[in-house]
Motif scaffolding. Structure first.
Motif, PDB file in Angstrom:
ATOM      1  N   LEU A 105     -19.113  29.858  49.482  1.00 13.89           N
ATOM      2  CA  LEU A 105     -19.862  29.813  50.735  1.00 13.89           C
ATOM      3  C   LEU A 105     -20.319  28.392  51.056  1.00 13.89           C
ATOM      4  O   LEU A 105     -20.204  27.922  52.203  1.00 13.89           O
ATOM      5  CB  LEU A 105     -21.069  30.748  50.649  1.00 13.89           C
ATOM      6  CG  LEU A 105     -21.903  30.939  51.919  1.00 13.89           C
ATOM      7  CD1 LEU A 105     -21.063  31.562  53.025  1.00 13.89           C
ATOM      8  CD2 LEU A 105     -23.113  31.817  51.628  1.00 13.89           C
ATOM      9  N   PHE A 106     -20.824  27.681  50.043  1.00 10.38           N
ATOM     10  CA  PHE A 106     -21.264  26.302  50.240  1.00 10.38           C
ATOM     11  C   PHE A 106     -20.102  25.411  50.672  1.00 10.38           C
ATOM     12  O   PHE A 106     -20.236  24.597  51.587  1.00 10.38           O
ATOM     13  CB  PHE A 106     -21.900  25.756  48.958  1.00 10.38           C
ATOM     14  CG  PHE A 106     -22.396  24.347  49.083  1.00 10.38           C
ATOM     15  CD1 PHE A 106     -23.642  24.086  49.640  1.00 10.38           C
ATOM     16  CD2 PHE A 106     -21.624  23.271  48.665  1.00 10.38           C
ATOM     17  CE1 PHE A 106     -24.109  22.788  49.776  1.00 10.38           C
ATOM     18  CE2 PHE A 106     -22.073  21.975  48.799  1.00 10.38           C
ATOM     19  CZ  PHE A 106     -23.323  21.735  49.353  1.00 10.38           C
ATOM     20  N   MET A 107     -18.961  25.572  50.006  1.00 11.40           N
ATOM     21  CA  MET A 107     -17.793  24.756  50.364  1.00 11.40           C
ATOM     22  C   MET A 107     -17.310  25.081  51.773  1.00 11.40           C
ATOM     23  O   MET A 107     -16.826  24.196  52.489  1.00 11.40           O
ATOM     24  CB  MET A 107     -16.662  24.981  49.361  1.00 11.40           C
ATOM     25  CG  MET A 107     -16.816  24.222  48.065  1.00 11.40           C
ATOM     26  SD  MET A 107     -17.042  22.435  48.314  1.00 11.40           S
ATOM     27  CE  MET A 107     -15.610  22.015  49.312  1.00 11.40           C
ATOM     28  N   GLY A 108     -17.438  26.334  52.170  1.00 14.88           N
ATOM     29  CA  GLY A 108     -17.059  26.705  53.532  1.00 14.88           C
ATOM     30  C   GLY A 108     -17.923  26.015  54.570  1.00 14.88           C
ATOM     31  O   GLY A 108     -17.420  25.460  55.562  1.00 14.88           O
ATOM     32  N   VAL A 109     -19.232  26.017  54.336  1.00 10.95           N
ATOM     33  CA  VAL A 109     -20.154  25.326  55.246  1.00 10.95           C
ATOM     34  C   VAL A 109     -19.869  23.826  55.235  1.00 10.95           C
ATOM     35  O   VAL A 109     -19.855  23.167  56.279  1.00 10.95           O
ATOM     36  CB  VAL A 109     -21.619  25.611  54.839  1.00 10.95           C
ATOM     37  CG1 VAL A 109     -22.583  24.791  55.697  1.00 10.95           C
ATOM     38  CG2 VAL A 109     -21.937  27.094  54.977  1.00 10.95           C
ATOM     39  N   MET A 110     -19.606  23.294  54.042  1.00  7.31           N
ATOM     40  CA  MET A 110     -19.340  21.861  53.892  1.00  7.31           C
ATOM     41  C   MET A 110     -18.078  21.458  54.655  1.00  7.31           C
ATOM     42  O   MET A 110     -18.076  20.452  55.388  1.00  7.31           O
ATOM     43  CB  MET A 110     -19.177  21.537  52.404  1.00  7.31           C
ATOM     44  CG  MET A 110     -19.055  20.063  52.105  1.00  7.31           C
ATOM     45  SD  MET A 110     -20.653  19.245  52.295  1.00  7.31           S
ATOM     46  CE  MET A 110     -20.162  17.552  52.094  1.00  7.31           C
ATOM     47  N   CYS A 111     -17.008  22.221  54.508  1.00  9.89           N
ATOM     48  CA  CYS A 111     -15.746  21.904  55.199  1.00  9.89           C
ATOM     49  C   CYS A 111     -15.927  21.949  56.716  1.00  9.89           C
ATOM     50  O   CYS A 111     -15.421  21.079  57.433  1.00  9.89           O
ATOM     51  CB  CYS A 111     -14.654  22.887  54.784  1.00  9.89           C
ATOM     52  SG  CYS A 111     -13.901  22.551  53.193  1.00  9.89           S
ATOM     53  N   SER A 112     -16.625  22.957  57.184  1.00  9.66           N
ATOM     54  CA  SER A 112     -16.821  23.104  58.630  1.00  9.66           C
ATOM     55  C   SER A 112     -17.641  21.948  59.195  1.00  9.66           C
ATOM     56  O   SER A 112     -17.283  21.359  60.225  1.00  9.66           O
ATOM     57  CB  SER A 112     -17.518  24.439  58.925  1.00  9.66           C
ATOM     58  OG  SER A 112     -16.758  25.521  58.430  1.00  9.66           O
ATOM     59  N   LEU A 113     -18.734  21.597  58.511  1.00  8.37           N
ATOM     60  CA  LEU A 113     -19.584  20.504  58.985  1.00  8.37           C
ATOM     61  C   LEU A 113     -18.893  19.151  58.849  1.00  8.37           C
ATOM     62  O   LEU A 113     -19.030  18.288  59.712  1.00  8.37           O
ATOM     63  CB  LEU A 113     -20.902  20.487  58.196  1.00  8.37           C
ATOM     64  CG  LEU A 113     -21.904  21.603  58.505  1.00  8.37           C
ATOM     65  CD1 LEU A 113     -23.125  21.460  57.616  1.00  8.37           C
ATOM     66  CD2 LEU A 113     -22.318  21.575  59.971  1.00  8.37           C
TER      67      LEU A 113
END
Length: 221
Positions: free
Chosen positions: A192-200
């Motif tokens: 989940l953290f990596m998903g938010v990180m990639c999007s941002l």
């Protein structure tokens, strides 16, 4: 013998009532389906906390080094998407490199440049959205973590510098290790953290390279 008006009227009234009841039940079902569960509300709160934490850490000198490993993994996924688009359009991938300044470069020969160039941001944004979506379920997180692991292993094959190799190996190792956490909770929140990180990161990088400081070598330009 034809039905009497009273029977016809009763038939119409009964079916109208049944239709209204069915419609009411359907509406309640829709409202129930759209209402987040307790677990989903927790995940939404975690996503908001991740966004806030990343934005704060990103802009604090020296402290922002905490995000560096995750930024480099995001860059690796970005470069993998370039390479994947190149392969799909007939290119031969020569190398993928990542540098400590959070930059990356994919060298290839051939391929269709109109497909390869936007693939970095579009692909990493898609992977980010996929990871965020999977963060609502442990099984989905495990499936997506395998997909991300395969992407990173492919990046490792084309890697030509030690930083790229170290980052990809460490993150693949992290994924494997988190598979064995109780109920996969650790894996779920890292995905989940990596998903938010990639999007941002995709959004921030475009703004950084075009609005704040134009970089001619950037994909965004």
């Amino acid at each position: 013998m034809s039905p009497t008006p009273s029977l016809v009227g009763r038939f119409v009234v009964e079916h109208a009532a049944l239709a209204l009841t069915t419609r009411q039940v359907s509406r309640e079902q829709v409202e129930h389906a759209l209402t987040p569960t307790k677990q989903q509300r927790t995940i939404l709160i975690v996503i908001c906390a991740y966004v806030l934490g990343i934005l704060v850490l990103w802009n604090i000198p020296y402290v922002n080094i905490v995000l560096l490993p995750f930024k480099l993994v995001t860059v690796a996924l970005h470069e993998f998407c370039h390479a994947a688009a190149g392969l799909c359009t007939g290119a031969k991938i020569k190398s993928i490199t990542i540098d400590p300044d959070e930059g990356g470069l994919t060298r290839m020969s051939g391929g269709k440049w109109c497909c390869v160039m936007p693939a970095g941001y579009l692909g990493s944004s898609f992977l980010g959205a996929l990871m965020v979506f999977a963060g609502f379920d442990v099984l989905a997180s495990k499936i997506v973590s395998v997909i991300i692991g395969v992407c990173l292993l492919a990046t490792l094959i084309w890697a030509k510098n030690w930083l790229t190799r170290i980052i990809t190996v460490l993150f693949v190792g992290l994924i494997v290790g988190l598979w064995f956490t109780p109920k996969g909770a650790g894996l779920r929140y890292v995905v989940l953290f990596m998903g938010v990180m990639c999007s941002l990161y995709s959004l921030w990088d475009i703004v950084d390279d075009t609005v704040k400081r134009k970089v001619n070598e950037s994909d965004a330009t």
